[in-house]
Scaffold this active site. Structure first.
Site, PDB file in Angstrom:
ATOM      1  N   SER A  65       8.331  -1.951 -19.579  1.00 40.95           N
ATOM      2  CA  SER A  65       7.824  -0.735 -20.126  1.00 40.95           C
ATOM      3  C   SER A  65       8.440  -0.291 -21.325  1.00 40.95           C
ATOM      4  O   SER A  65       9.611  -0.833 -21.837  1.00 40.95           O
ATOM      5  CB  SER A  65       8.486   0.332 -18.976  1.00 40.95           C
ATOM      6  OG  SER A  65       8.003   1.430 -19.569  1.00 40.95           O
ATOM      7  N   LEU A  74       0.877  -1.291  -0.068  1.00 41.59           N
ATOM      8  CA  LEU A  74       0.159   0.009   0.255  1.00 41.59           C
ATOM      9  C   LEU A  74       0.915   1.248  -0.170  1.00 41.59           C
ATOM     10  O   LEU A  74       0.490   2.327   0.380  1.00 41.59           O
ATOM     11  CB  LEU A  74      -0.991   0.027   1.303  1.00 41.59           C
ATOM     12  CG  LEU A  74      -1.906  -0.906   1.278  1.00 41.59           C
ATOM     13  CD1 LEU A  74      -2.878  -1.106   2.381  1.00 41.59           C
ATOM     14  CD2 LEU A  74      -2.789  -1.256  -0.078  1.00 41.59           C
ATOM     15  N   ASN A  78      13.716  -1.682  -4.369  1.00 39.91           N
ATOM     16  CA  ASN A  78      12.202  -1.994  -4.479  1.00 39.91           C
ATOM     17  C   ASN A  78      12.099  -2.878  -5.836  1.00 39.91           C
ATOM     18  O   ASN A  78      11.354  -3.921  -5.782  1.00 39.91           O
ATOM     19  CB  ASN A  78      11.342  -0.817  -4.445  1.00 39.91           C
ATOM     20  CG  ASN A  78      10.131  -1.223  -4.180  1.00 39.91           C
ATOM     21  OD1 ASN A  78       9.785  -2.255  -3.210  1.00 39.91           O
ATOM     22  ND2 ASN A  78       9.162  -0.388  -4.640  1.00 39.91           N
ATOM     23  N   GLY A 104       6.102  -2.260  -7.621  1.00 37.88           N
ATOM     24  CA  GLY A 104       7.236  -1.399  -7.914  1.00 37.88           C
ATOM     25  C   GLY A 104       7.112  -0.159  -8.107  1.00 37.88           C
ATOM     26  O   GLY A 104       6.060   0.476  -7.683  1.00 37.88           O
ATOM     27  N   GLY A 148      14.952  15.398 -20.907  1.00 40.96           N
ATOM     28  CA  GLY A 148      14.751  13.729 -20.922  1.00 40.96           C
ATOM     29  C   GLY A 148      13.514  13.453 -22.115  1.00 40.96           C
ATOM     30  O   GLY A 148      13.393  12.104 -22.537  1.00 40.96           O
ATOM     31  N   ASN A 193       2.047  12.144 -15.270  1.00 46.05           N
ATOM     32  CA  ASN A 193       1.716  11.958 -16.613  1.00 46.05           C
ATOM     33  C   ASN A 193       0.533  12.688 -16.897  1.00 46.05           C
ATOM     34  O   ASN A 193      -0.185  13.586 -16.274  1.00 46.05           O
ATOM     35  CB  ASN A 193       1.458  10.315 -16.606  1.00 46.05           C
ATOM     36  CG  ASN A 193       2.444   9.409 -16.362  1.00 46.05           C
ATOM     37  OD1 ASN A 193       2.306   8.602 -15.448  1.00 46.05           O
ATOM     38  ND2 ASN A 193       3.376   9.525 -17.031  1.00 46.05           N
ATOM     39  N   LYS A 243      14.208  -1.484 -14.872  1.00 45.81           N
ATOM     40  CA  LYS A 243      13.506  -2.386 -16.194  1.00 45.81           C
ATOM     41  C   LYS A 243      14.310  -3.319 -16.811  1.00 45.81           C
ATOM     42  O   LYS A 243      13.991  -4.689 -16.995  1.00 45.81           O
ATOM     43  CB  LYS A 243      12.374  -1.655 -16.884  1.00 45.81           C
ATOM     44  CG  LYS A 243      11.225  -0.981 -16.088  1.00 45.81           C
ATOM     45  CD  LYS A 243      10.430  -1.995 -15.353  1.00 45.81           C
ATOM     46  CE  LYS A 243       9.402  -1.302 -14.563  1.00 45.81           C
ATOM     47  NZ  LYS A 243       8.663  -2.208 -13.687  1.00 45.81           N
ATOM     48  N   TYR A 300      14.907   4.430 -13.044  1.00 47.82           N
ATOM     49  CA  TYR A 300      13.711   3.486 -13.339  1.00 47.82           C
ATOM     50  C   TYR A 300      13.791   2.698 -14.302  1.00 47.82           C
ATOM     51  O   TYR A 300      13.659   1.439 -14.524  1.00 47.82           O
ATOM     52  CB  TYR A 300      12.620   4.455 -13.453  1.00 47.82           C
ATOM     53  CG  TYR A 300      11.209   3.888 -14.047  1.00 47.82           C
ATOM     54  CD1 TYR A 300      10.534   2.920 -13.211  1.00 47.82           C
ATOM     55  CD2 TYR A 300      10.831   3.989 -15.142  1.00 47.82           C
ATOM     56  CE1 TYR A 300       9.461   2.165 -13.367  1.00 47.82           C
ATOM     57  CE2 TYR A 300       9.553   3.430 -15.637  1.00 47.82           C
ATOM     58  CZ  TYR A 300       9.105   2.564 -14.745  1.00 47.82           C
ATOM     59  OH  TYR A 300       7.936   1.494 -15.287  1.00 47.82           O
TER      60      TYR A 300
END
Ligand code: NAD
Ligand code: UD1
Length: 337
Positions: A123, A32, A98, A81, A292, A197, A151, A147
């Site tokens: 992703s 959570l 994580n 994640g 970026g 986003n 991945k 990040y």
């Protein structure tokens, strides 16, 4: 029974509904840190049966061992994640711990429990040359932030594992830009603080929580100068997971596929579509580029169709309608809390 880590989060919760609709029993493991416990109540309404919920961390090996000993888990879908690019640059160790350690603990616990079917949330961020559109699964990969690197590392760990122990059944699903919400508006994306986003930000402007949208640059080499992305309805994305699990159960092996629509929409096209869906005017200002950011990318989704028979069904207008319905529901909940 399917173990869904991160199952109270945005994509995990929608996948739980799709799994339940396909007849699966569910066990959700979530600490959570980025979702709320009441999602389980909402899932009970949508699934017709309450998923088993364990509040805990995927890095907790003893807890995982208990879960695998107590329940007859047949496959794991791993959504848990961290996912914010900017935050990952500020806190790389937390992200590697994580995301990478969390996955390693989970794989080790599965191995000890002799369980070998694993679906992983990768992703489109793993692609290094997004301008080479459309992006295919064999397009070059690299990472420009922790990040994305987490991945990439996990994708490589999964490939090594499969090479060493070919009886593993592994799916690496490369999501493009998930947006929208379940049409019931009972579950959706619930960003804490400022949304990073585009779609949740636009929704908050439409409802009046924010004054205007900042468009990060209109000088890209795109038809209207704003960035173009492959937005995918989260319910279509969820269904992609069912198709992937069915494939693994039937074919085994190692599956790597894009989950996207194959078409790009610009920021201005999203704004216009959201205005149509909500009936609200979305004020915006054009600012400088976000560091970026790249001009445009979208998927070549043909492999997912070929191997899984999966294809998106919900277009941009429906993505916006469902995101708007969810935003209105969040607003009501916020004012009644
Ligand atoms: P989310 O934050 O809504 O869901 C993740 C869930 O995992 C949350 O409920 C959080 O509480 C839980 N969690 C995090 N760390 C945990 C831990 N150590 N132990 C147990 N629970 C933990 O995110 P989401 O958008 O649903 O994303 C799910 C996955 O998909 C992530 O791996 C993300 O990187 C990946 N992904 C997301 C997007 C996107 O745009 N949303 C795009 C590509 C890939
Ligand atoms: C972001 C992440 C990416 C992740 C993806 C899906 C970054 C740098 N990249 O990418 O790693 O895989 O989300 O979760 O964070 N935009 C605005 N104003 C806003 C927000 C966005 O103009 O307030 C624009 C962006 O410049 C971009 C488009 O909208 O052109 C979409 O942005 P966003 O939703 O953040 O997705 P990505 O840029 O694809």
């Amino acid at each position: 029974m399917i173990l869904v880590t991160g199952g109270t989060g945005y994509i995990g919760s929608h996948t739980c509904v799709a799994l339940a609709q396909s007849g699966h029993d569910l066990l959700i493991l979530d600490n959570l840190c980025n979702s709320r416990a009441d999602v389980v109540d909402r899932l009970e309404m949508l699934c017709g049966k309450r998923p088993v919920f364990v509040k805990g961390d995927v890095r907790d090996a003893a807890l995982l061992a208990n879960i695998f000993a107590q329940y007859r888990i047949t496959a794991v879908m791993h959504f848990a994640g961290f996912k914010a690019v900017g935050e990952s640059i500020e806190m790389p160790l937390a992200y590697y711990d994580n995301n990478v350690n969390g996955t390693l603990e989970l794989l080790a616990a599965m191995r000890r429990a002799n369980l070998r079917t694993f679906v992983f949330s990768s992703s489109a961020t793993v692609y290094s040359d997004p301008d080479g559109v459309p992006l295919r699964e064999d397009s070059p990969r690299s990472a420009s932030n922790p990040y994305g690197r987490s991945k990439l590392i996990i994708e490589d760990i999964l490939a090594d594992l499969h090479r060493a122990e070919p009886d593993w059944r592994i799916a690496r699903l490369r999501y493009f830009n998930p947006v929208g919400a379940h049409e019931s508006a009972l579950i959706g994306e619930d960003p804490q603080g400022n949304p990073n986003n585009l779609m949740p930000f636009v929704a908050q402007v439409a409802i009046g929580q924010r004054e205007f949208l900042n468009i990060w640059g209109n000088d890209f080499a795109t038809p209207d100068g704003t960035g173009r992305r492959d937005y995918l309805h989260v319910v279509d994305l969820a269904k992609g997971h069912i198709a992937a699990l069915d494939y693994l159960n039937l074919q085994g092996g190692m599956l790597t596929v894009n989950l996207g629509t194959g078409r790009g929409y610009s920021v201005l096209e999203v704004v216009k579509a959201f205005e149509r869906a909500s009936g609200c005017v979305i004020p915006y200002k054009v600012g400088t580029r976000r560091p970026g950011d790249i001009a445009q990318y979208w998927a070549d989704p043909s492999l997912a169709y070929e191997l899984l028979g999966w294809k998106y069904r919900r277009g941009l207008d429906q993505m916006c309608r469902d995101a708007w319905r969810w935003q209105q529901q969040c607003d009501k909940r916020g004012t009644s809390d």
